[in-house]
Every structure is written in structure tokens, then in C-alpha cells.
Scaffold this active site. Structure first.
Site, PDB file in Angstrom:
ATOM      1  N   SER A  58       0.840  -1.195   0.000  1.00 20.76           N
ATOM      2  CA  SER A  58       0.000   0.000   0.000  1.00 20.76           C
ATOM      3  C   SER A  58       0.877   1.249   0.000  1.00 20.76           C
ATOM      4  O   SER A  58       1.710   1.416  -0.894  1.00 20.76           O
ATOM      5  CB  SER A  58      -0.984  -0.046   1.174  1.00 20.76           C
ATOM      6  OG  SER A  58      -1.998   0.911   1.017  1.00 20.76           O
ATOM      7  N   ASP A  98      -8.694  -5.396  -5.549  1.00 21.25           N
ATOM      8  CA  ASP A  98      -7.833  -4.482  -4.800  1.00 21.25           C
ATOM      9  C   ASP A  98      -8.216  -3.026  -5.028  1.00 21.25           C
ATOM     10  O   ASP A  98      -8.624  -2.641  -6.137  1.00 21.25           O
ATOM     11  CB  ASP A  98      -6.381  -4.690  -5.280  1.00 21.25           C
ATOM     12  CG  ASP A  98      -5.334  -4.319  -4.263  1.00 21.25           C
ATOM     13  OD1 ASP A  98      -5.492  -3.279  -3.601  1.00 21.25           O
ATOM     14  OD2 ASP A  98      -4.349  -5.068  -4.150  1.00 21.25           O
ATOM     15  N   HIS A 136      -7.015  -5.753  -1.365  1.00 24.68           N
ATOM     16  CA  HIS A 136      -5.800  -5.027  -0.979  1.00 24.68           C
ATOM     17  C   HIS A 136      -4.972  -5.826   0.025  1.00 24.68           C
ATOM     18  O   HIS A 136      -3.759  -5.694   0.083  1.00 24.68           O
ATOM     19  CB  HIS A 136      -6.206  -3.671  -0.384  1.00 24.68           C
ATOM     20  CG  HIS A 136      -5.141  -2.645  -0.410  1.00 24.68           C
ATOM     21  ND1 HIS A 136      -4.397  -2.346  -1.534  1.00 24.68           N
ATOM     22  CD2 HIS A 136      -4.684  -1.806   0.574  1.00 24.68           C
ATOM     23  CE1 HIS A 136      -3.537  -1.372  -1.252  1.00 24.68           C
ATOM     24  NE2 HIS A 136      -3.683  -1.046   0.020  1.00 24.68           N
TER      25      HIS A 136
END
Length: 196
Positions: free
Chosen positions: A6, A145, A172
């Protein structure tokens, strides 16, 4: 080797671009956030795929700035259940992360919510500098995601020779949802780069 997930992918990429460190053999960029404009656009697309009542709730409270409303929070949970982590219940490690997220820093750097970008990262876009990274790179993302497969493929296209893996049915948190597959993929990639 450096693994970023991320926002960690932006930190990893910034480090590679600014410091050009010797000795780094490869970055693994999981669920990559490398461009705020692309991230914001993708989130709006994902919102538009939610049930109409959930979309309407998110848009209503985003428009009036009431991010603490229980209705808004419930809509966010639905979004998160599709795109942040599809496991139910969430793993303890993710719950601990969310509990200690640092809302003040998040608000300053990002904004008041996942979809409203007002913070210091508003204009960040590393896309046009990705080709300056000359070591092997592995991109990963989940089918659902927040870092969408289309955008992750776009990032990969900027780095000739880089690799990509999209985890089917995952989000994600694909590193948690598909832990064994993820660990094996990364392990194999690291071994391969060590041979070069």
C-alpha cells in the site's frame, strides 16, 4: 530486498528514486499506491460498482463532510469488505493495524476519508519516474484491490522487465487472504533475483 505494501510501496519507490541505494536487489510492490490521481480515480470507479444505496450514502456524506456518521461508517465497512480485506472476520493483525493507524497523521497526509483527498499527498505521482528503477521489480495486487489490477498493470508497463501477479478473488490484503501463495511467490522472486 525491500517489500512495501500500500503506502509502503510509495515509500519504497521514493527511496529507490531519491537515494538510488546500492545493494538493493529488488523491490516488491504489493497493492501499489504510486499516484494519488490514479488512486482517487480508481476509488470512484469502485464506489460506482457498489449497490446503489451504498453509493448514495457514501456520496451524500462525502458531499456534506460528515465522515463520522454511523451510516457513512457502515457504507465504508461494505467498501472495505470488498476492496480492503475480504476475510470475515478480519485477521487480528489487520484489526491491530486499523486500531493504531494514526488518524491524525492519516488526516494530514491523506484527508478525512478514503475517498476525500485533501492532504499533503494530493498531487504525488511517481509514475513517470518508475523507469529510473533498474533492478527487478515484482508488483502484486488482488482482483478486487483498491490498487486495481488495471492501474497495477499500468505501473508495471512503465518498468520493462518487471513482473506482476494478480491474486484471484483477493483484495488489498491479498498478502493475508492468500498468505501461502503470496509468500511462495515472493520467495521465488527473491531467489530468482539473487541468481542474477
Amino acid at each position: 530486498h525491500i517489500l512495501g505494501q500500500s503506502w509502503g510501496t510509495m515509500l519504497t519507490t521514493e527511496y529507490m528514486l531519491r537515494k538510488k541505494p546500492e545493494g538493493v536487489r529488488s523491490p516488491v510492490l504489493s497493492g501499489p499506491y504510486l499516484s494519488t490521481p490514479k488512486w482517487v480515480t480508481d476509488q470512484q470507479i469502485l464506489i460506482s460498482q457498489l449497490p446503489k444505496d451504498v453509493q448514495d450514502t457514501i456520496r451524500k456524506y462525502e458531499a456534506n463532510g460528515d465522515y463520522s456518521s454511523s451510516s457513512y461508517q457502515e457504507a465504508m465497512i461494505i467498501f472495505y469488505g470488498r476492496h480492503l480485506c475480504r476475510l470475515n472476520p478480519w485477521p487480528d493483525c489487520l484489526n491491530r493495524t486499523m486500531e493504531k493507524m494514526g488518524a491524525e497523521v492519516y488526516g494530514y497526509m491523506w484527508g478525512p476519508s478514503e475517498f476525500t483527498m485533501t492532504g499533503s499527498l494530493m498531487t504525488v505521482d511517481l509514475t513517470e519516474h518508475l523507469d529510473e528503477i533498474t533492478v527487478p521489480v515484482l508488483f502484486t495486487c488482488g482482483e478486487y484491490d483498491e490498487a486495481t489490477p488495471a492501474t497495477t498493470k499500468y505501473y508495471q508497463s512503465k518498468l520493462p522487465g518487471s513482473e506482476i501477479h494478480i491474486f484471484e478473488g483477493a483484495s488489498h490484503s491479498h498478502h493475508l487472504e492468500n498468505m501461502n501463495e503470496y509468500n511462495q511467490l515472493v520467495r521465488d522472486f527473491l531467489k530468482k533475483t539473487e541468481k542474477k
